[in-house]
Each structure stands twice: as structure tokens, then as C-alpha cells.
Design a protein around this motif. Structure first.
Motif, PDB file in Angstrom:
ATOM      1  N   ASN A  19       0.463  -1.199   0.086  1.00 15.28           N
ATOM      2  CA  ASN A  19      -0.326   0.104   0.011  1.00 15.28           C
ATOM      3  C   ASN A  19       0.375   1.023   0.159  1.00 15.28           C
ATOM      4  O   ASN A  19       2.255   0.986   0.375  1.00 15.28           O
ATOM      5  N   TRP A  20       0.076   1.945  -0.528  1.00 14.72           N
ATOM      6  CA  TRP A  20       1.349   3.406  -0.655  1.00 14.72           C
ATOM      7  C   TRP A  20       0.170   4.720  -0.542  1.00 14.72           C
ATOM      8  O   TRP A  20      -0.781   4.507  -1.997  1.00 14.72           O
ATOM      9  N   PRO A  21       0.371   5.819  -0.434  1.00 18.21           N
ATOM     10  CA  PRO A  21      -0.764   6.777  -0.958  1.00 18.21           C
ATOM     11  C   PRO A  21      -0.967   7.282  -2.083  1.00 18.21           C
ATOM     12  O   PRO A  21      -0.163   7.203  -3.376  1.00 18.21           O
ATOM     13  N   GLY A  22      -2.217   7.322  -2.518  1.00 17.22           N
ATOM     14  CA  GLY A  22      -2.429   6.948  -4.298  1.00 17.22           C
ATOM     15  C   GLY A  22      -2.947   5.936  -4.661  1.00 17.22           C
ATOM     16  O   GLY A  22      -3.413   5.985  -6.254  1.00 17.22           O
ATOM     17  N   LYS A  23      -2.990   4.585  -3.882  1.00 14.28           N
ATOM     18  CA  LYS A  23      -3.238   3.553  -4.213  1.00 14.28           C
ATOM     19  C   LYS A  23      -4.511   3.016  -5.177  1.00 14.28           C
ATOM     20  O   LYS A  23      -5.207   3.577  -4.395  1.00 14.28           O
ATOM     21  N   ASN A  24      -4.614   3.169  -6.229  1.00 12.47           N
ATOM     22  CA  ASN A  24      -6.293   2.646  -6.768  1.00 12.47           C
ATOM     23  C   ASN A  24      -6.931   1.179  -6.173  1.00 12.47           C
ATOM     24  O   ASN A  24      -5.902   0.314  -5.819  1.00 12.47           O
ATOM     25  N   ALA A  25      -7.860   1.747  -6.088  1.00 17.00           N
ATOM     26  CA  ALA A  25      -8.544   0.107  -5.813  1.00 17.00           C
ATOM     27  C   ALA A  25      -8.787   0.001  -6.907  1.00 17.00           C
ATOM     28  O   ALA A  25      -8.938  -0.788  -7.624  1.00 17.00           O
ATOM     29  N   GLY A  26      -8.145  -2.098  -6.222  1.00 19.11           N
ATOM     30  CA  GLY A  26      -8.323  -3.375  -6.977  1.00 19.11           C
ATOM     31  C   GLY A  26      -7.056  -2.996  -7.289  1.00 19.11           C
ATOM     32  O   GLY A  26      -6.194  -4.476  -7.975  1.00 19.11           O
ATOM     33  N   GLU A  27      -5.964  -2.096  -7.137  1.00 21.49           N
ATOM     34  CA  GLU A  27      -4.391  -2.076  -7.651  1.00 21.49           C
ATOM     35  C   GLU A  27      -3.822  -3.044  -6.921  1.00 21.49           C
ATOM     36  O   GLU A  27      -3.807  -2.992  -5.627  1.00 21.49           O
ATOM     37  N   THR A  28      -3.078  -3.957  -7.162  1.00 21.49           N
ATOM     38  CA  THR A  28      -2.231  -4.885  -6.970  1.00 21.49           C
ATOM     39  C   THR A  28      -0.840  -4.019  -6.286  1.00 21.49           C
ATOM     40  O   THR A  28       0.144  -3.001  -6.874  1.00 21.49           O
ATOM     41  N   GLY A  29      -0.349  -4.673  -5.604  1.00 22.43           N
ATOM     42  CA  GLY A  29       1.106  -4.192  -4.764  1.00 22.43           C
ATOM     43  C   GLY A  29       2.042  -4.583  -5.858  1.00 22.43           C
ATOM     44  O   GLY A  29       1.756  -4.657  -7.232  1.00 22.43           O
ATOM     45  N   ILE A  30       3.479  -3.912  -5.907  1.00 25.47           N
ATOM     46  CA  ILE A  30       4.413  -3.541  -6.480  1.00 25.47           C
ATOM     47  C   ILE A  30       5.213  -4.797  -5.830  1.00 25.47           C
ATOM     48  O   ILE A  30       5.776  -4.533  -4.714  1.00 25.47           O
ATOM     49  N   ASN A  31       6.786  -5.343  -7.420  1.00 21.17           N
ATOM     50  CA  ASN A  31       7.807  -5.631  -6.647  1.00 21.17           C
ATOM     51  C   ASN A  31       8.836  -5.152  -6.482  1.00 21.17           C
ATOM     52  O   ASN A  31       9.199  -4.475  -6.653  1.00 21.17           O
ATOM     53  N   VAL A  32       9.555  -4.772  -5.074  1.00 20.57           N
ATOM     54  CA  VAL A  32      10.722  -4.199  -4.886  1.00 20.57           C
ATOM     55  C   VAL A  32      11.963  -4.614  -4.792  1.00 20.57           C
ATOM     56  O   VAL A  32      11.775  -5.242  -4.390  1.00 20.57           O
ATOM     57  N   GLY A  33      12.713  -4.398  -5.292  1.00 16.77           N
ATOM     58  CA  GLY A  33      14.303  -5.048  -4.844  1.00 16.77           C
ATOM     59  C   GLY A  33      14.566  -4.434  -3.498  1.00 16.77           C
ATOM     60  O   GLY A  33      14.059  -3.632  -2.888  1.00 16.77           O
ATOM     61  N   ALA A  34      14.775  -5.019  -2.110  1.00 14.17           N
ATOM     62  CA  ALA A  34      15.289  -5.148  -1.025  1.00 14.17           C
ATOM     63  C   ALA A  34      16.225  -4.678  -0.418  1.00 14.17           C
ATOM     64  O   ALA A  34      17.389  -5.488  -0.281  1.00 14.17           O
ATOM     65  N   ILE A  35      16.952  -3.432  -0.107  1.00 14.66           N
ATOM     66  CA  ILE A  35      18.601  -3.887   0.372  1.00 14.66           C
ATOM     67  C   ILE A  35      18.644  -3.229   1.541  1.00 14.66           C
ATOM     68  O   ILE A  35      18.265  -2.112   1.784  1.00 14.66           O
ATOM     69  N   SER A  36      19.264  -3.729   2.139  1.00 15.59           N
ATOM     70  CA  SER A  36      19.330  -2.867   3.241  1.00 15.59           C
ATOM     71  C   SER A  36      20.841  -2.395   4.026  1.00 15.59           C
ATOM     72  O   SER A  36      22.337  -3.472   2.944  1.00 15.59           O
ATOM     73  N   ILE A  37      21.787  -1.708   4.287  1.00 15.62           N
ATOM     74  CA  ILE A  37      22.538  -0.921   3.682  1.00 15.62           C
ATOM     75  C   ILE A  37      23.025  -0.064   5.340  1.00 15.62           C
ATOM     76  O   ILE A  37      22.431   0.157   6.027  1.00 15.62           O
ATOM     77  N   SER A  38      24.696  -0.081   5.258  1.00 13.85           N
ATOM     78  CA  SER A  38      25.082   0.767   6.227  1.00 13.85           C
ATOM     79  C   SER A  38      25.084   1.876   6.381  1.00 13.85           C
ATOM     80  O   SER A  38      25.036   2.505   5.514  1.00 13.85           O
ATOM     81  N   PRO A  39      25.462   2.774   7.578  1.00 12.21           N
ATOM     82  CA  PRO A  39      25.257   4.320   7.539  1.00 12.21           C
ATOM     83  C   PRO A  39      26.671   4.439   6.550  1.00 12.21           C
ATOM     84  O   PRO A  39      27.991   3.482   6.336  1.00 12.21           O
ATOM     85  N   ASN A  40      26.880   5.676   5.644  1.00 11.03           N
ATOM     86  CA  ASN A  40      28.047   6.133   4.535  1.00 11.03           C
ATOM     87  C   ASN A  40      27.863   4.880   3.291  1.00 11.03           C
ATOM     88  O   ASN A  40      28.783   5.143   2.347  1.00 11.03           O
ATOM     89  N   TYR A  41      26.965   4.386   2.991  1.00  8.43           N
ATOM     90  CA  TYR A  41      26.557   3.302   1.897  1.00  8.43           C
ATOM     91  C   TYR A  41      26.258   3.928   0.421  1.00  8.43           C
ATOM     92  O   TYR A  41      27.152   3.931   0.098  1.00  8.43           O
ATOM     93  N   PHE A  42      25.646   4.880   0.609  1.00  4.89           N
ATOM     94  CA  PHE A  42      25.635   6.232  -0.731  1.00  4.89           C
ATOM     95  C   PHE A  42      26.705   6.681  -1.398  1.00  4.89           C
ATOM     96  O   PHE A  42      27.330   6.818  -1.899  1.00  4.89           O
ATOM     97  N   LYS A  43      27.287   7.560  -0.159  1.00  5.93           N
ATOM     98  CA  LYS A  43      28.962   7.728  -0.057  1.00  5.93           C
ATOM     99  C   LYS A  43      30.054   7.043  -0.617  1.00  5.93           C
ATOM    100  O   LYS A  43      30.816   7.600  -1.809  1.00  5.93           O
ATOM    101  N   THR A  44      29.735   6.040   0.355  1.00  7.24           N
ATOM    102  CA  THR A  44      30.750   4.720  -1.047  1.00  7.24           C
ATOM    103  C   THR A  44      30.752   4.535  -2.284  1.00  7.24           C
ATOM    104  O   THR A  44      31.484   4.210  -3.190  1.00  7.24           O
ATOM    105  N   MET A  45      29.385   4.005  -2.310  1.00  6.41           N
ATOM    106  CA  MET A  45      28.805   3.676  -3.795  1.00  6.41           C
ATOM    107  C   MET A  45      28.538   4.657  -4.806  1.00  6.41           C
ATOM    108  O   MET A  45      29.145   4.871  -5.831  1.00  6.41           O
TER     109      MET A  45
END
Length: 795
Positions: free
Chosen positions: A513-539
Motif C-alpha cells: 500500500n502507498w498513498p494514492g494507490k487505486n482500489a483493486g490495484e495490486t502491489g509492486i515488487n521491489v528490490g530490498a536492500i539493507s545498507i549501512s551508514p555511508n553506503y550512498f557515499k561509498t557507492m
């Protein structure tokens, strides 16, 4: 009779050394290509068929169809499915649940010997389904105790030398002692599943806390599963019985319309593209494509033989006339010419064997296989005899039937002009072979452009000096100290950890569920990534809006950061501080949006991803400091890793090298297409060279007269070249739409693809014409500079 045919054939070959040499070399090259491709294709089809019961073995997979993500098939399944398959589905003999065999890397220690090798965990039935050869122990008993391990021969030798390893102890991940209960013979290279060791699945369940309750969790799709059908039972009989198992048992997954399917072992290697839950393509498409190319190159070589043989028909016409006059039947002449063709083909075959033997090491390096010529295989030699005979008959068929058709009276009177009567079919054959060659040139250029187009695509992170190491052994609880020491060394400027490497996403979850989701609309599949601090800076990944995670893990336990693709997929206009229902964590707040980074396929759009603030992870990423000497840095970094993880070898990867591996299939296609295009052009040019030599020989008197009348070398050169240039130009015109049609279809499989422009066709045509000019100019110029007095005297 046959002996006489062969004697005459050998004499004719020796009497026409130049043309015979051209024919032999051309045919040898064509046969070598066809043989090499044949060996490779046979090897690709041989995968997993060394198992005695391979036709009854299958992998259990799941097919999903969602509103947002379309359809996809995955090998990951849940453990409760195994019990249903065992207990409720008749016709299934055995079921085995496993983890990701061959993708699970673990540390094995014996004394001071340590190996970091790939293996996995499997249910005991796995060894009953896959009947691997045991050198020591047997499949029924090796997994009776949880703390057991079986090794392949290479791993056993590396750890124990020549000593008997049975009942010896191996230290596993420096945390558990396992007893060696069996030794499996090293698996052949044509086995899809490859492993250095296996442990019981019960050991995994007992020692890995995350698996608690997995036996009853239908949503925990983290495992692989294999089954064996009863003798006589087919996939078609089982498929409808298992299709709706997950749908019926798991209401939570019903919106994704899950279907259970089984994938035959014999198709694992070649078929990995699915449509509507059925294997419809994959690597098999490339195997078929190169099979066609092999046949085309061989056909080009046969066309050369036909052209040169019929072009020299005036030289053979008198022989045919005399032999018919003294009583030879047409069938005798056909047999004679076919015998000559088969003899040339046999000589070409012997030369092609030498060519293939010399080329095999380089070919194996390109395609990553281990093919060889099976000299001791009687079936191979039987096939080669048939190969030589069929090629000889194909190459010699037109010359044999054409030359044997001459009227002896006309030939002996000198009233037949056989060369001209053969010119039109010869021109058609030249156009055919050059059309194939030019099409291959175009294909090579387009494949190269597609690879470069994808390689030049912005990745969204910086791979410069970026390295990765698995979070193995003691690294997780020593992570903070390791990070500090790496930065203090001066060799590393930034360190982070994550649940997935930079170039892949290991886990996926759903946003329900998310804001603005339409009635009857299915969920979405997303990549699930757990990261430590400094991840985006290192990448080197940039934040688009919002904030990064704080240094304290507890401050962001219910917060996530999403990428631009997730924002777009959910249609969020102002995502910061919005609340979404994320199956991995429940209700979470979006605190930031990071710019898209290309972490999966470089040929598809960036997939939605959700990053959460995690501790630990599967991978450590670290960026080397600027101006650092690479070798010195690796030595110092390796010592630091050894300090905090002494039981494991230091193993690293450079992110840019891992990313480039994503292009391996396309690079393989490009290299092979380039090699075969080059060989096709070479063989075609051999034919042109021979035809040019023959034309120059036939027009010797004409050239002499023209030179006496004042013709220049350039005019003579143009006289002899213009016909060949015209034929190659026609070939380019024919090859262009044909190549465009097939290449456009090939490019459709890539969402991110190059546009085919007119430049590639012009470039290919110019290249073909230049090659043609270079090929025929030698003979043309040679004829043009010949003394006309000598030419006329010879006439």
C-alpha cells in the motif's frame, strides 16, 4: 571401377594445382567452421545428460503475473511446497529442497589449509535424485547425521592430500565441525549444478536462525526445489495437478497469481526465458543462430567449389567430349566428377581437423567451454564420414551434372562456348555467398554497437576504485573495527556494507500500500536492500531529495529510502514523509529518494528499490583512495582482513569487472559473429581470387589486343574488376534488408537498445567492396602489366 575413378580424380587434382589448392583451402576453412560449431552445439546439448535418469528430473519454479510488473518466472520457492508435493501429488517419486547450490560460498578448514569454495545444503533425497558417482561412501547414508559433509575429489585432495578423508573433521565457517561422510567424483563441466561440497539441509535449519519457522511460511521464497517423477509419468500429467498449490495455500500471494511449474533438467542450460510459465527460449536461440551460421559458411565454401569448377568448364569440355566419344556414359562422368569432389573434400577435411585442433584452445577461451575432438569415439568418425560424403556431394553436384551434360559433337567441333552458358548461375552463386558474408559483417557491427551502447549507459554510481568482499566468517561482528582500520591505513577512503553487492539485488519484497494507490490495484515488487551508514557515499550514488540515514541505526528503524523508479512506479508526487506498507518491515516512512542506479541488467530499465537502514549484510564495499598503488593497497588491505577474519582467505572483486561480466553473452555473440564473418569473407575472397585468375586467363588475348591499341593499366584493371564490383554491390543491396529484419528482431529482447541507422549498412557495403577490390586487383593488375606481345604469342 572406384579405384579408376580415384586415380583419374587424383591426376586431375595434380594437373590443376592452383585451382585445387584454392578449392581445398576454401572447403577446409568452411568445414573447420562447421565442425567447430558442431562440436560446440553438441557440447551445449549435452549438459546434464550424463545423469542416468535425466529425463525424469525437474526443478520446481514459480510463475507470477502482476499488474505492475507483468509476468516473471523464478526458481525461488518456499519450503511448505515440498511437503505438499510429497504427500498430495501422485506420480512424484522424490522431492528435494536445497539452498542455492553453487552460489553459497563457505570456508572449509583442515589444519592450516583453508578453502573458500562454493557448495550448498540439500535434503538427502537430492543425492537419490541426482545420481552422482561416489568415490567413497554412498548416497543413502552420507546425510544420516546433520553434522556431515560430502566433498568432491578436488576439494578432498586440497584439504587432505592423499590421506583417506572419510570420518575426518572439516571446520565449517570456523564455527562448526563437520564429519566427512562421502567423496563425490568431480562433476563434468557440462553439469549445470556445480559444487565443491554439500551439507545436509537439516544442518542448515539447525544452525541458521533466520530459517526458524520457514517450514510453514509460504511467503519465504528463499529456496530451490527439485523432483523426480515416477517412471512413465510425464510433465504434462503432473503440471495441472501442481499449478495452483501456492494459490490455494497462500491467500497473501493470490494477487500475483502464483503458478507452480516444473522445468525439465534437459532444458536447464539452454532454456531460461519463460512466457506464460513455459520455457520458450534463452541460450538455445544463440545455439540455433550459430548453427545456421556454420551451415552458411560451409555453403559459401561449397559455392566456391561449384563456381571454380564450372568456370573452368571449357578446360574440361574436351575431356568430356573425348570420353563420351569412346563410349563413356553420362552416369560414368557424373561418378567421376563426384569422386573428384569427394577426394578434394576428404583432403579438405583432413586439413580442417588440423585447423580445428589448433583453434580449439582459443575457441574454448572465447566461449568458456571445454570442447575437444573426440578422436576415440566411433560415432564421431561415423558422423564425419557422412559429413565428408554429404559435403563432397553438395560441392560437386552442380559441376558433375553440368560438365557431364556437354554434347560431344559440339565440343569436339569447338562450337560450344561452355564458359558463357555457366556465367549466370555462377553470378547468382557469387551474389548468394557475398550476401551471407555482408549480412554477417552487418550483424557483427550491430552487436558491437549494442554492447557499447549499454556499456556507455550511466550506472548511477562510480565504479572507479570500488571493490567488494563477501561478509564471511568473523567480519560481521568485527565490521566496525575493520572499517576503522581500513580507513586508517590510508588505502581506503570509504567503507560500507549491504545485503546485496553493487551489481546485483539478492532480495525482493512487496510494497502493498502507498498513498494514492487505486482500489483493486495490486502491489509492486521491489528490490530490498539493507545498507549501512555511508553506503550512498561509498557507492557514489546521489540523493535526489530528502536525507540519508543517520549514523545511529536505532534512529531509522522504521524509515526507508527509495529510488526514482519506485517513486515513478507508485506515482508519488511528493514522496518525502509518505507512509508505505513494505512487506519486509511493515509500515515505514520515506525519508529520502536516491537517484536510480543500474544494479541489475544494463539492458533493462532500473527496477524499483527500497533501502532500509540495516546492520551487517552480505557484502562489504570499499573505495580505494585516489592515487593509490593497486598492488600495495591489496596487500595492506588483505592483511587487515586477515587480522579480523583469520580463518578465511581474503577474496575481493572490482566492481567494474563484475559489471562488465553482465555483457558476457553479448560479447560472446559479438566475438563469434566477428570471427565467422571474417572467415566467410576470407572464403568468399578465395573464390573471387580464383575466378579473377580464371577470367584473366580466359581474356589474355583480348587484354593483349587492347594494350596494343593503347589501353592503360587502369582501363584493363577496370575491365576485369567492374563485373565483380557489380556482383558484390548487388549482394550488399540484398543483404541489407535481410540483416535489418533479423537484427531488429534480435534487438527487441533488449529494453535499452541501439537504433539501427543507415551508416552501418553503408560502412558494411564499403568494406565489402574494398575487400573485393583488394582481392581481385592482384590478378587484374598482373594481367594488365603483362607484355602484350607475350600474351598474343601465347595465343
Amino acid at each position: 571401377m572406384i579405384k579408376n575413378y580415384l586415380k583419374i580424380a587424383w591426376r586431375n587434382i595434380l594437373n590443376n594445382k592452383v585451382y585445387s589448392a584454392i578449392n581445398i583451402l576454401g572447403l577446409a576453412a568452411g568445414m573447420a567452421v562447421a565442425l567447430m560449431i558442431g562440436l560446440w552445439v553438441a557440447n551445449e546439448y549435452s549438459y546434464d545428460r550424463f545423469l542416468p535418469n535425466y529425463e525424469q528430473l525437474y526443478q520446481v519454479e514459480q510463475h507470477f503475473t502482476t499488474q505492475h510488473d507483468g509476468e516473471h518466472t523464478q526458481t525461488a520457492v518456499s519450503l511448505p511446497l515440498a511437503d505438499v508435493l510429497r504427500k498430495e501429488i501422485p506420480g512424484i517419486k522424490r522431492v528435494a529442497e536445497t539452498d542455492w547450490i553453487g552460489m553459497q560460498w563457505h570456508d572449509l578448514l583442515v589444519g592450516d589449509k583453508k578453502l573458500y569454495v562454493a557448495g550448498g545444503a540439500a535434503n538427502p533425497d537430492f543425492l537419490q535424485i541426482f545420481k552422482y558417482t561416489f568415490v567413497k561412501g554412498n548416497a543413502k547414508d552420507v546425510f544420516t547425521q546433520p553434522n556431515s559433509i560430502i566433498l568432491n575429489e578436488s576439494t578432498a585432495t586440497a584439504l587432505f592430500g592423499n590421506a583417506d578423508p572419510i570420518n575426518k573433521v572439516v571446520r565449517y565457517d570456523n564455527s562448526q565441525n563437520l564429519k566427512v561422510t562421502g567423496i563425490v567424483k568431480d562433476l563434468p563441466k557440462n553439469a549445470t549444478l556445480q559444487f565443491s561440497f554439500l551439507t545436509p539441509f537439516s544442518f542448515k535449519e539447525a544452525t541458521e536462525g533466520w530459517m526458524k519457522g520457514a517450514r510453514t511460511m509460504w511467503t519465504n521464497n528463499s529456496f530451490n526445489m527439485y523432483l523426480e517423477l515416477q517412471p512413465g509419468v510425464t510433465m504434462e500429467q503432473i503440471a495441472p495437478k501442481i499449478k495452483n498449490i501456492v494459490y490455494d495455500h497462500n491467500e497473501q500471494m493470490r494477487p500475483a497469481k502464483p503458478e507452480v511449474i516444473i522445468h525439465p533438467l534437459k532444458k536447464w542450460h539452454l532454456y531460461n526465458d519463460f512466457k506464460n510459465g513455459k520455457a520458450v527460449g534463452g541460450f538455445i536461440d544463440y545455439v540455433r543462430m550459430f548453427s545456421v551460421i556454420g551451415v552458411l559458411v560451409l555453403l559459401i565454401a561449397c559455392i566456391n567449389f561449384m563456381n571454380l569448377s564450372t568456370a573452368r568448364s571449357e578446360k574440361r569440355a574436351r575431356e568430356v567430349g573425348v570420353r563420351k566419344a569412346i563410349g563413356s556414359q553420362r552416369s560414368d562422368l557424373i561418378a567421376q566428377f563426384l569422386a573428384e569432389s569427394i577426394m578434394i573434400t576428404f583432403i579438405s577435411f583432413l586439413l580442417s581437423i588440423v585447423m580445428v585442433q589448433l583453434a580449439i584452445p582459443s575457441f574454448n577461451a572465447i566461449v568458456g567451454s571445454a570442447i575437444s575432438i573426440p578422436y576415440t569415439n566411433a560415432l564421431f568418425w561415423g558422423a564425419m564420414i557422412a559429413y565428408v560424403l554429404l559435403t563432397g556431394l553438395l560441392a560437386g553436384s552442380r559441376p558433375a551434372f553440368y560438365l557431364s551434360s556437354f554434347n560431344p559433337v559440339q565440343v569436339l567441333k569447338g562450337t560450344i562456348k561452355v564458359g558463357r552458358s555457366a556465367s549466370l548461375p555462377r553470378k547468382i552463386l557469387v551474389v548468394m555467398q557475398f550476401s551471407c558474408s555482408v549480412a554477417l559483417i552487418i550483424s557483427t557491427i550491430i552487436v558491437y554497437q549494442q554492447i557499447q551502447y549499454a556499456k556507455n549507459r550511466p550506472t548511477g554510481y562510480s565504479s572507479t576504485r570500488l571493490m567488494m568482499t563477501d561478509m564471511s566468517g568473523d567480519l560481521e561482528h568485527n565490521y566496525s573495527a575493520l572499517k576503522n582500520d581500513l580507513i586508517a591505513s590510508g588505502m581506503v577512503e570509504s567503507v560500507a556494507s549491504a545485503s546485496s553487492p553493487v551489481t546485483n539485488i539478492y532480495s525482493h519484497a512487496g510494497v502493498e500500500n502507498w498513498p494514492g494507490k487505486n482500489a483493486g490495484e495490486t502491489g509492486i515488487n521491489v528490490g530490498a536492500i539493507s545498507i549501512s551508514p555511508n553506503y550512498f557515499k561509498t557507492m557514489g550514488m546521489a540523493m535526489k531529495e530528502g536525507r540519508d540515514f543517520s549514523a545511529e541505526w536505532a534512529a531509522d528503524t522504521t524509515n526507508v529510502i527509495i529510488n526514482e523508479a519506485a517513486v515513478k512506479r507508485m506515482g508519488l508526487k511528493d514522496p518525502i514523509n509518505k507512509v508505505i506498507n513494505y512487506s519486509f518491515m511493515g509500515r515505514v516512512h520515506i525519508i529520502g529518494v536516491v537517484k536510480d542506479a543500474l544494479m541489475e541488467s544494463p539492458f533493462t530499465p532500473v527496477q524499483p528499490a527500497v533501502f532500509n537502514h540495516g546492520r551487517g549484510g552480505n557484502n562489504i564495499m570499499y573505495r580505494l583512495a585516489p592515487n593509490t598503488n593497486m598492488q600495495d593497497a591489496i596487500k595492506k588491505i588483505g592483511k587487515i582482513f586477515d587480522t579480523y577474519n583469520p580463518a578465511y582467505p581474503y577474496i575481493y572483486q572490482f566492481v567494474d569487472e563484475e559489471y562488465n561480466r553482465k555483457f558476457s553473452l553479448e560479447a560472446l555473440v559479438g566475438k563469434l559473429a566477428g570471427v565467422f564473418a571474417g572467415l566467410a569473407i576470407f572464403i568468399s575472397c578465395l573464390g573471387l581470387f580464383g575466378l579473377a585468375a580464371y577470367v584473366a586467363e580466359q581474356r589474355t588475348k583480348e587484354i593483349g589486343i587492347r594494350k596494343v591499341l593503347g589501353a592503360s593499366i587502369a582501363q584493363v584493371w577496370l575491365l576485369l574488376s567492374k563485373e565483380f564490383i557489380l556482383l558484390v554491390t548487388v549482394s550488399c543491396i540484398i543483404a541489407t534488408p535481410v540483416a535489418f529484419y533479423f537484427l531488429k528482431d534480435w534487438l527487441q529482447k533488449y529494453d535499452y537498445r541501439v537504433t539501427i541507422g543507415p551508416g552501418v549498412f553503408v560502412l558494411s557495403a564499403v568494406a565489402a567492396i574494398i575487400i573485393t577490390l583488394v582481392t581481385i586487383s592482384f590478378q587484374a593488375i598482373k594481367a594488365a602489366i603483362t607484355n602484350p606481345v607475350k600474351s598474343l604469342r601465347s595465343e
